[in-house]
Enzyme design. Structure first.
Site, PDB file in Angstrom:
ATOM      1  N   ASP A   1     -10.861 -55.930  23.588  1.00 42.61           N
ATOM      2  CA  ASP A   1     -10.606 -55.373  22.253  1.00 42.61           C
ATOM      3  C   ASP A   1      -9.598 -54.242  22.245  1.00 42.61           C
ATOM      4  OD1 ASP A   1     -12.184 -53.597  23.597  1.00 42.61           O
ATOM      5  OD2 ASP A   1     -13.411 -53.072  21.878  1.00 42.61           O
ATOM      6  N   GLU A   2      -8.780 -54.123  23.292  1.00 42.88           N
ATOM      7  CA  GLU A   2      -7.778 -53.071  23.217  1.00 42.88           C
ATOM      8  C   GLU A   2      -6.546 -53.401  24.057  1.00 42.88           C
ATOM      9  OE1 GLU A   2      -8.964 -49.332  25.207  1.00 42.88           O
ATOM     10  OE2 GLU A   2     -10.929 -50.236  25.342  1.00 42.88           O
TER      11      GLU A   2
ATOM     12  N   ASP B   1      -6.903 -50.700  19.124  1.00 48.33           N
ATOM     13  CA  ASP B   1      -8.321 -50.831  19.500  1.00 48.33           C
ATOM     14  C   ASP B   1      -9.086 -51.397  18.304  1.00 48.33           C
ATOM     15  OD1 ASP B   1     -10.447 -48.688  21.473  1.00 48.33           O
ATOM     16  OD2 ASP B   1     -11.043 -50.345  20.188  1.00 48.33           O
TER      17      ASP B   1
END
Length: 335
Positions: free
Chosen positions: A106-107, A9
């Site tokens: 974003d992860e 993350d």
DNA sequence: TCTGGGGTCCTAGGACCC
DNA sequence: TCTGGGGTCCTAGGACCC
């Protein structure tokens, strides 16, 4: 060798990308959201850690953020820029040779067989940093749920392991909404049943929760409370089930003719963007002032714009409109 | 002048069919 | 006046997530 799930993350991803291309912003309170005007309707997408110290956080109305931090730097959301950086990050993760399941900008989850997951995690973070200059945190678990929650304990720029052996020690006394998948509404309903901790949720009777939450959701909630869940990282490329556009107006619309024009405009835009996929259904969303949301849809027959107008015809033009949306549901969508 | 915009998945109720 | 039971599909809404 043990099978592990890692959850990678990026730290304050959107704000970090903005700082990367504007180095003069480093160390300053940065807030990204809406079109960058904190006087308008819109919410915070990401606040830098410096901005968070003023009480600014994701999901907060921009006007509230400005009140709390008048000196914050406010920037517009630039989806294209974040997509580009996100693709770089995911490419780095895939370069590990392990399966990668992307969760968002974003992860991502990464599945790995290793005796030393911390070393592997630190290696991934170092690779991401070397390629993009971005920091990330990595959660380690026996399944996706554990890995995802572990990441929160690792931030910023850290690595943290959460397993069945440490689950209750870490989460047993926390409220159920500390768990990924349990939000405010479910937590409130659980509290009404006397369930206010993860441990109590884990000990709850699945049949009782089935009666309250439905046959699938009830027993699933109990499993979440026990820290159990899917451990399979699925590297299959993401295929969207639907695609839509929506717009919140700066001032509510009262003129229903204008509502029709805006829906037609959104319909043309969505039709344009989904031209590669067969569309089964067109759904129109109307959010009336102050905040009542209603949706109606029709099966696609004839033109896309006609379908959107037919869906709109099912609404009553009886109050001011705050938001309009048009969504296409794909005919070839799995599940 | 509270409350974005992009999505996914599950549930419940009604329609419909045998 | 009384009117089953089961299965599937469609639709709207709710909850959640980033």
């Amino acid at each position: 060798m043990t099978r592990w799930v890692l959850h990678v993350d990026l730290d304050q991803f959107i704000a970090a990308v903005e700082v990367l291309r504007r180095p003069e912003l480093r160390g300053k309170p940065v807030v990204v959201g809406g079109d960058g005007d904190p006087g308008k309707r819109g919410v915070v997408s990401t606040a830098s850690y410096e901005a968070r110290e003023f009480g600014v956080h994701s999901g907060q109305p921009l006007r509230t953020a400005r009140k709390r931090c008048p000196d914050c730097v406010f920037l517009p959301v630039d989806a294209a820029a974040y997509n580009a950086v996100s693709a770089e990050v995911m490419a780095v993760l895939r370069d590990s040779g392990e399966p990668v399941e992307v969760l968002g900008w974003d992860e991502a989850f990464v599945g790995v067989d290793t005796g030393d997951p911390e070393a592997f995690a630190r290696g991934l973070a170092a690779d991401v940093k070397a390629a993009t200059s971005l920091d990330c945190s990595v959660g380690i678990g026996e399944n996706k749920l554990q890995a995802k929650i572990a990441t929160g304990y690792g931030k910023p720029a850290g690595v943290f392991r959460l397993t069945s052996a440490t689950w209750y020690e870490l989460l047993g006394d926390r409220p159920p909404d500390a768990i990924w998948g349990i939000g405010a509404k479910t937590a409130a309903k659980l509290a009404g049943l006397g369930i206010t901790t993860v441990r109590q949720l884990a000990d709850a009777d699945p049949d009782r929760l089935a009666a309250e939450f439905g046959p699938m959701t009830g027993p699933w909630l109990v499993l979440l409370g026990r820290g159990r869940g899917d451990g399979e990282v699925d590297p299959t490329p993401y295929v969207a089930r639907s695609h839509g556009r929506e717009v919140t107006f700066q001032r509510n619309i009262r003129d229903w003719a204008r509502v029709g024009e805006e829906v037609a405009r959104l319909a043309r835009q969505v039709e344009d963007e989904v031209s590669e996929r067969p569309v089964a259904r067109v759904v129109v969303k109307v959010r009336y002032a102050p905040f009542l949301t209603v949706t109606h849809g029709v099966a696609l027959a004839g033109s896309f714009e006609e379908a959107a107008r037919a869906a709109l015809a099912q609404f009553t033009p009886d109050r001011p409109v705050r938001l309009l949306g048009v969504r296409a549901e794909f005919a070839d969508a799995a599940g």
